[in-house]
Design an enzyme around this catalytic site. Structure first.
Site, PDB file in Angstrom:
ATOM      1  N   GLU A  22       3.735   1.453   0.467  1.00 51.25           N
ATOM      2  CA  GLU A  22       2.275   1.484   0.370  1.00 51.25           C
ATOM      3  C   GLU A  22       1.654   0.666   1.510  1.00 51.25           C
ATOM      4  O   GLU A  22       2.080  -0.463   1.787  1.00 51.25           O
ATOM      5  CB  GLU A  22       1.896   0.892  -0.993  1.00 51.25           C
ATOM      6  CG  GLU A  22       0.433   0.808  -1.303  1.00 51.25           C
ATOM      7  CD  GLU A  22       0.207   0.202  -2.684  1.00 51.25           C
ATOM      8  OE1 GLU A  22      -0.894   0.382  -3.229  1.00 51.25           O
ATOM      9  OE2 GLU A  22       1.127  -0.466  -3.227  1.00 51.25           O
TER      10      GLU A  22
ATOM     11  N   LYS B 239      -4.350   6.819  -4.089  1.00 56.83           N
ATOM     12  CA  LYS B 239      -3.903   6.081  -5.263  1.00 56.83           C
ATOM     13  C   LYS B 239      -4.953   6.200  -6.367  1.00 56.83           C
ATOM     14  O   LYS B 239      -6.153   6.110  -6.113  1.00 56.83           O
ATOM     15  CB  LYS B 239      -3.697   4.611  -4.878  1.00 56.83           C
ATOM     16  CG  LYS B 239      -3.070   3.737  -5.958  1.00 56.83           C
ATOM     17  CD  LYS B 239      -2.753   2.365  -5.389  1.00 56.83           C
ATOM     18  CE  LYS B 239      -2.044   1.459  -6.374  1.00 56.83           C
ATOM     19  NZ  LYS B 239      -1.664   0.168  -5.771  1.00 56.83           N
TER      20      LYS B 239
ATOM     21  N   CYS C  69       2.503   3.050  -6.259  1.00 57.45           N
ATOM     22  CA  CYS C  69       2.696   1.769  -6.925  1.00 57.45           C
ATOM     23  C   CYS C  69       2.176   1.705  -8.359  1.00 57.45           C
ATOM     24  O   CYS C  69       2.810   2.206  -9.279  1.00 57.45           O
ATOM     25  CB  CYS C  69       2.082   0.649  -6.078  1.00 57.45           C
ATOM     26  SG  CYS C  69       2.738  -0.990  -6.515  1.00 57.45           S
TER      27      CYS C  69
ATOM     28  N   LYS D 286      10.919  -9.379 -12.852  1.00 62.87           N
ATOM     29  CA  LYS D 286      10.150  -8.164 -12.574  1.00 62.87           C
ATOM     30  C   LYS D 286      11.036  -7.022 -12.082  1.00 62.87           C
ATOM     31  O   LYS D 286      10.765  -5.853 -12.352  1.00 62.87           O
ATOM     32  CB  LYS D 286       9.061  -8.466 -11.546  1.00 62.87           C
ATOM     33  CG  LYS D 286       8.041  -7.337 -11.367  1.00 62.87           C
ATOM     34  CD  LYS D 286       6.935  -7.755 -10.402  1.00 62.87           C
ATOM     35  CE  LYS D 286       5.893  -6.660 -10.244  1.00 62.87           C
ATOM     36  NZ  LYS D 286       4.819  -7.041  -9.297  1.00 62.87           N
TER      37      LYS D 286
END
Length: 640
Positions: A46, A117, A172, A205
């Site tokens: 991105e 996006k 994302c 994460k």
């Protein structure tokens, strides 16, 4: 690209924040490297042309112009590459005076389309709504790098040369949202989803990110290529680790973290298309054809780097294998438990030969009895020596029954078989199929009659691999009251017995020892006279190695692969163990037997399905008994 394999890559270039010229050079250098490695679809992070961490610089026209100039440089530098690439950059739409966080999908020096996006995070460390507008509902044509291109989140990029390759794009946070755009894209036909991401690292994460990607690829039955921002992004407040992931239908094919460069694997789009076709719950959205943008790629062979396990039914990881074995044992035992309860059976009768299959059957039966809180003596283990029985298998059968606490019966069927042969005029010197099957049917008769005597059920011992090849005597070992092994392939039978042997080693060394010796015994029906006390009839010498047949079964039946593709994968998996001629020989034998022996499967005894492949005529596999294998065999004839 032949056989449906498309080489894909997630790439993380090393960038400089806001240095678009430098970033463009890094990107087209990475694209050229990907091209050298045969990559046809490349996903980059991105906003990689500018850097994700530019902050309020995104509002500066200078940065936007730099991004457009950088994209123009990339288009010119890569116009001769036979590759689709998705590159992240900010795009300004003059018609609504909004800035969009976009993926530019390019090929051969042209922009095929721009995907904005949809979900812009504005929580925690993220402030994207400060600079960008959501792409939800946007569907316009804009000018970029001198081209009129579509800006729309619903674009699909479809390959004319490989119809199963249809690419969709999200960015994302789109994946992290409750309704990711990829779901609609997949329903509209996308088989490969690209995610251009800039997901910063936090403790724990990565595991969640990995589960999202693998889960989405499984839920959508798609390939998923996730490219993450990495080295060069600002570390003022965050760290980006370049966590790149390639997944297919729930399985991680390749993964890389804390490194720049390419993460490469191959996605099998034909496999994905087959699975979607098979699953009638996968509902296509046919109203999105107008959003398709077509492109061409040169069809060529794709060198496979993705793992192809020689044992698709058996996990390679030891802990996964142990978990799988334990799960299957209890699933099969639960099936038998229900049948024993429902019928009120007083006994479970098992023909115990001292071989692998009957060993597994009696072990499963023992677990069922334990579940029912019944004694193991309710299992009647019957060993029936005849002309081919060796001392080794007979003694192992006896010891196994004793260690489990079964009620043991030894019945020599030799005399009964000889009388039967006299009745039908079968010579004892003629060791033909009648000689073999007569013994098998006599054993089944004995078991059925003992079950009648004791109010019990006959527990079948034949496994899934034998059913696939028809390696059983019709109305002999082919028949039982409940076939506990019917869903378990031979390669897995071995691991199940080994798992129990290891588990019992401390508790009962003698039981563990006899199981180990059974594992070491050649697979044989023992229907031909022994030679100097040794087994004369080895199954794998006659029908071929079970490891090959299980491999063929998995890909031919579970995935519907054509023979050519099955052979190609077998060469990838077994290349060092078998030459092409051997693989081809046994593959032909597999197809011949699989087709010709369907009549045995058409009247199969009940038995539990425990894995993704099953051959019950009431369940997974419906096939006419008189189907002809000619088309499949002809395809193999061309591969000499």
């Amino acid at each position: 690209m032949r056989d449906g394999f498309i080489k894909v890559a997630a790439g993380t270039p090393k960038i400089r924040v806001a240095d678009c010229r430098y970033n463009a050079e890094q990107i087209f250098t990475l694209m050229r490297e990907a091209d050298k490695q045969g990559v046809k679809v490349l996903c980059l992070p991105e906003l990689c042309l500018t850097g994700y961490t530019c902050g309020d610089l995104f509002l500066q026209p200078t940065l936007r112009r730099g991004a457009e100039d950088g994209l123009a440089t990339i288009l010119e530098a890569t116009k001769n590459l036979d590759m689709i690439a998705a590159i992240g950059l900010p795009v300004w739409n003059k018609y609504d005076n909004k800035l969009y966080n976009c993926a530019a999908v390019i090929q051969n020096g042209h922009i095929l389309g721009l995907v904005p996006k949809t979900y812009l995070p504005n929580y925690g460390e993220f402030y994207e709504q400060r600079w960008f507008a959501s792409g939800a509902g946007v569907d316009v044509m804009i000018e970029l790098c001198g081209e009129e291109v579509s800006l729309c989140r619903s674009l699909l990029f479809a390959c004319d040369d490989l119809p199963e390759l249809v690419i969709g794009v999200e960015l994302c946070e789109d994946l992290w949202a409750p309704e990711p755009p990829s779901a609609a894209l997949a329903r509209a036909g996308a088989t490969v989803l690209l995610n251009l991401s800039a997901s910063n690292e936090l403790v724990g994460k990565a595991a969640y990110r990995r589960s999202l990607v693998s889960g989405q690829s499984g839920r959508l039955v798609c390939g998923y290529v996730y490219a993450d921002a990495g080295e060069g992004e600002s570390t003022t407040d965050l760290v980006f680790g370049g966590h790149n992931i390639i997944a297919e239908n729930g399985t991680i094919l390749a993964e890389r973290r804390f490194a720049s460069g390419l993460t490469i694997s191959e996605i099998d789009v034909k496999r994905l298309a087959y699975e979607r076709q098979r699953m009638n719950t996968y509902q296509a959205d046919r109203n999105r054809e107008s959003w398709r943008i077509c492109f061409e790629l040169d069809l060529s062979d794709t060198r496979l780097t993705r793992p192809v396990s020689p044992t698709p039914f058996v996990p390679q990881n030891e802990s996964d294998r142990a978990e799988r074995c334990n799960e299957i044992l209890y699933m099969a035992a639960l099936g038998l438990k229900k049948r024993l309860e429902h019928t009120g059976a007083k006994t479970a009768v098992v023909g115990l030969s001292g071989g692998l299959d009957s060993t597994l059957a009696v072990l499963i039966t023992a677990v069922s009895m334990e579940m029912l809180d019944r004694p193991a003596s309710d299992i009647i283990a019957v060993t029936m020596p005849c002309f081919g029985t060796t001392d080794r298998t007979k003694s192992n059968a006896v010891l196994l029954a004793e260690r489990l606490g079964c009620t043991l019966k030894t019945i020599d069927i030799g005399r009964a078989v000889k009388v039967h042969f006299e009745d039908i005029g079968q010579s004892m010197e003629d060791h033909d199929v009648t000689f073999e099957n007569g013994q098998a049917r006599e054993r089944t008769q004995v078991l059925m009659d003992i079950a009648n005597q004791t109010g019990g059920l006959v527990i079948g011992t034949g496994d899934l691999s034998e059913l696939a090849l028809g390696w059983c005597t019709y109305n002999g070992d082919h028949m039982s009251n409940y076939a506990v092994n019917a869903g378990i392939p031979k390669t897995l039978v071995r691991h199940l017995v080994s798992f129990i042997s290891d588990d019992k080693e401390a508790e009962d060394p003698q039981l563990s020892g006899v199981l180990a010796d059974i594992l070491d015994t050649p697979v044989s029906p023992e229907l031909l006279p022994a030679i100097e006390g040794k087994i004369a009839q080895k199954t794998e010498d006659l029908v071929g190695p079970y490891e090959l047949h299980d491999f063929y079964l998995y890909y031919a039946v579970r995935w519907g692969f054509p023979p050519r593709k099955v052979l190609r994968l077998a060469e990838q998996a077994f290349g060092r163990a078998y030459d092409r001629a051997t693989l081809l020989k046994w593959l032909k034998n597999f197809y011949r037997r699989f087709f010709s022996q369907q009549f045995k499967r058409s009247c199969l005894a009940d038995g539990p399905k425990v894995g993704s492949v099953a051959l019950s005529p009431r369940g997974d596999w419906r096939m006419p008994s008189d189907a002809v294998a000619q088309l499949w065999l002809e395809e193999l004839e061309d591969l000499k």
